[in-house]
Write an enzyme that holds these catalytic residues in place. Structure first.
Site, PDB file in Angstrom:
ATOM      1  CB  CYS A  26      32.429  30.184  46.666  1.00  0.00           C
ATOM      2  SG  CYS A  26      31.600  32.034  47.493  1.00  0.00           S
ATOM      3  CB  CYS A  29      35.118  32.291  50.201  1.00  0.00           C
ATOM      4  SG  CYS A  29      33.382  31.887  50.355  1.00  0.00           S
ATOM      5  CG  ASP A 438      69.278  33.838  20.885  1.00  0.00           C
ATOM      6  OD1 ASP A 438      69.749  34.963  19.977  1.00  0.00           O
ATOM      7  OD2 ASP A 438      69.978  32.773  21.819  1.00  0.00           O
ATOM      8  CG  ASP A 636      70.600  30.694  25.937  1.00  0.00           C
ATOM      9  OD1 ASP A 636      70.652  31.599  24.520  1.00  0.00           O
ATOM     10  OD2 ASP A 636      71.548  30.052  25.326  1.00  0.00           O
ATOM     11  CG  ASP A 640      68.226  35.911  24.041  1.00  0.00           C
ATOM     12  OD1 ASP A 640      68.800  36.777  22.809  1.00  0.00           O
ATOM     13  OD2 ASP A 640      68.887  34.461  24.042  1.00  0.00           O
TER      14      ASP A 640
END
Length: 748
Positions: A26, A29, A438, A636, A640
């Site tokens: 569970c 645990c 961008d 990219d 950025d």
């Protein structure tokens, strides 16, 4: 299964160790292991995921992987590592040992379930001979029932006792505590009554059926969890096992683990590409759908990159290996998906806090129910209420609600070329109200192209041929665009002489007896080339965000080339989709306002932030956040990365720099901005499923505990049978996992 993540900090002292953990039953645990690991010297952080059965441990050099495994074993669970631990780091198929352990666990569970089902049926029939007259009289023997119940209680139900003991030893309580206490109370009360001749009801059937039904629930849950982690298994299965390389001028087939950077590898039609690399000879069409989700094959030629695990469709080619083992694109995707599936969404923290107090509270409620009913309704009724409360309240469904949905959601994203790095990114994405894009490489293709050709003399092809013939001597990006355009049209180029570059203005050269000038307005004026009657046309092209290049021959203007970084085909559609979702879309670029507005207009973007220096992008994001916006930054490039880090969620374009990919919480493998909208949709859908799961799990537990405690008895005369409570508890866990699995049908 164990993996050492090569991503360390600058000093090399940090590492992330991923190790399988068996024996968890569970979410409590997982929490127990987590808390204990965090107390170990040298462990900086630990996350344990019950659904994936893995621990993600960040540690320094003061503790080894072996010591981490021993720490897990000492807590009472079993670490599942590579055999041996020092196995080569080249293979990504590190799950074989984990699979065998999981298979052994499943077989053991099936065996115990079969024995439990048969014995529980016999115990039930023997406990109610008056209901089943066809049952042999010997089967109703109480001593026989005790023997059979003992087998079910202590052999079939051994794991409940073991886990409850581990929890007790670690000063906590979990669902196994509830099951162990509830069934033990029923069993020992019945056994004592039988052995000491005490009159009263027998509960052997109750204890046996509860254990069997809960095991049945666990069995179905294990099957469902296996299906939830299909994404990882499928990704791992993509990698070929061998590669054909050239060694000592001979073709030899070697194991994938033995491929080295720099090896020349031969790939024939229909074969999988073993590792990442660059084509050095030949060309082909390659099916990259298993990595990018893109269905159409991609044409590749000399100089193009190829991705390991993709399929060569037609031609044969040779390529040089550039990335092997853990560095390949496939390995990185597997790592990202694996870590994402092992991560916690912020919403899970609430569940963890509730679970920590839930079990002790349930035991208290069960004792109160017994104490309240005993004086008025007698021992049997009070005892039944006590057991029913313990069994109905097992928080399995709560523990599974979030991780199963995250597993399926991240797997679904990976299948479609959207890599979500963690539960937090998955949860935040749908909350954004502003998406900042961008321009270069994100909205646009990232490299200049010749978009328009205005022929003043001759035709388009002749103008382009002359320009390309001269520009062969230039290294300017605009020159590359002109040459590439001529190559695409397969134009024949002339030999140019006396080439000269004029800084900031243009280039000149001789073709035959003619003097050719290529450049801007000032360059044309300087060389007394008339262009006034075409100035309006040039200005119109510039208003569209294009760079205008004039082509002069001797003293005459013969043509105009308009060059621009063209929009990706999907950009306008993606912007429209984001707007449809109610998001504010902003373009942010270092370009001048005129060019920026032209590109934004083509993309359908109303708001533009232009003339932004790379270092200022993050400040603009911060300003939007101060205004109360939840911001996603899509980019990219290296410039950025700070803005992506500042944003509430960074979305990195897959063709971008390593820095951008590392910074982004979501990576779009296909280099398609449309996937930014799809990732937000996926986030919204996954959180919807998590909330559905949590709603039903919380409702189930909170609504049925009072029923189990006997709240309906005074009004309707109804008391919840503990056996029915066990069946309902098992069903709730199965329903939560099944609801998460329905996500696999969702179309992005």
């Amino acid at each position: 299964m164990a993996e050492k993540n090569k991503g360390t900090d600058a000093s090399g002292v940090k590492a992330t160790y991923i190790v399988g953990v068996s024996g968890m039953h569970c979410a409590s645990c997982a929490n127990t292991i987590e808390k204990k690991l965090k107390k170990q010297k040298g462990i900086l952080s630990a996350r344990v995921n019950y659904a994936t059965e893995k621990a993600f441990v960040e540690h320094d050099n003061s503790i080894s992987e072996e010591q981490i495994c021993k720490a897990i074993d000492k807590i009472g669970y079993k670490s599942v590592t590579e055999q041996p631990l020092e196995k080569s780091d080249n293979s990504i198929d590190h799950s074989d040992h984990m699979k065998s352990v999981a298979h052994a666990e499943m077989q053991k569970l099936k065996k115990k379930l079969a024995v439990g089902a048969v014995l529980s049926a016999i115990i039930f029939l023997g406990s109610f001979p008056e209901w089943f007259p066809f049952v042999p009289a010997g089967l109703a023997n109480e001593s026989l029932l005790l023997v059979l119940a003992t087998i079910v209680q202590f052999w079939v139900g051994y794991d409940f006792y073991r886990s409850a003991f581990i929890a007790l030893r670690n000063k906590t309580a979990d669902m196994n505590t509830l099951i162990a206490v509830g069934t033990s109370a029923a069993f020992f009360y019945s056994a004592a009554g039988l052995l000491y001749g005490i009159e009263g009801a027998m509960y052997f059937d109750t204890a046996a059926l509860i254990i069997t039904l809960i095991l049945l629930g666990r069995y179905f849950e294990a099957i469902a969890k296996g299906r939830a982690s299909d994404a990882i298994k499928k990704l791992m299965g993509l990698q070929p096992k061998t590669a054909t390389v050239i060694r000592n001028k001979k073709e030899i087939k070697i194991n994938i683990d033995d491929v080295q950077v720099g090896d020349i590898i031969i790939v024939k039609p229909g074969e999988k590409i073993p590792v990442d690399g660059v084509i050095v000879e030949g060309e082909s069409s390659i099916d990259e759908s298993m990595i990018t989700g893109e269905s159409m094959p991609v044409t590749k030629k000399k100089g193009d990159t190829v991705i390991g695990a993709t399929i060569n469709k037609f031609g044969s080619f040779r390529f040089r290996a550039t990335k092997v083992g853990k560095d390949t694109t496939l390995a990185q995707i597997v790592k990202l998906v694996e870590e994402a599936q092992g991560s916690r969404a912020p919403i899970q923290r609430l569940v963890d806090k509730v679970s920590a107090y839930f079990v002790p509270a349930v035991i208290l409620i069960a004792l109160i129910a017994f104490a309240l009913w005993y004086p008025s309704a007698g021992f049997t009724f009070a005892f039944t209420a006590f057991i029913a409360v313990l069994i109905i309240a097992c928080p399995c469904a709560l523990g599974l609600a979030t991780p199963t949905a995250i597993m399926v959601g991240t797997g679904l994203g990976a299948k479609n070329g959207i890599l979500i790095k963690g539960g937090e990114a998955l949860e935040i994405a749908h909350k954004v109200d502003t998406v900042v894009l961008d321009k270069t490489g994100t909205l646009t293709k990232g490299k200049p192209e010749v978009i328009d050709i205005v022929a003043v003399e001759g035709n388009e092809s002749s103008i382009l041929s002359i320009a390309a013939s001269v520009e062969k001597g230039s290294e300017h990006p605009l020159a590359a665009a002109i040459i590439e355009s001529a190559q695409q049209r397969k134009l024949k180029l002339s030999k140019a002489s006396k080439f000269r570059a004029h800084s900031g203005k243009g280039v000149s050269a001789n073709i035959g007896s003619s003097k050719i000038f290529i450049g801007n307005r000032s360059f044309m004026k300087e060389n007394k080339i008339r262009f006034k009657e075409y100035d309006d046309k040039a200005s119109s092209l510039e208003d569209q965000g294009k760079t205008v290049v004039f082509v002069g021959k001797n003293k005459k203007l013969i043509g105009i080339l308009a060059i621009a970084d063209a929009l990706k085909e999907s950009s306008p559609e993606a912007v429209a989709e984001l707007k449809k979702m109610g998001k504010t879309v902003i373009m942010m670029t270092g370009d001048n306002a005129r060019t920026a507005k032209a590109i934004a207009f083509q993309a359908g973007i109303d708001e533009v932030i232009s003339d932004v220096l790379p270092g200022d992008k993050a400040n603009h994001i911060k300003k939007l956040q101060k205004e109360g916006h939840k911001v996603a930054m899509v980019g990219d490039g290296i410039n950025d990365a700070p803005a992506m880090a500042q944003a509430d969620i960074g979305i990195a374009i897959g063709s971008g720099t390593d820095v951008a990919l590392e910074t982004g919480g979501i990576v779009l493998v296909k280099n398609d901005i449309m996937d930014a909208a799809r990732s937000i949709k996926l986030s919204k859908y996954t959180i919807k499923k998590i909330k559905q799961n949590l709603f039903w799990a919380f409702l189930y537990n909170t609504a049925l505990i009072p029923v189990a405690a006997g709240a309906l008895y005074p009004i309707y005369g109804f008391q919840l049978d503990p056996v029915i409570a066990a069946a309902a508890m098992a069903l709730s866990s199965i329903s939560v996992v099944s609801n998460a699995l329905l996500m696999k049908r969702y179309k992005l």
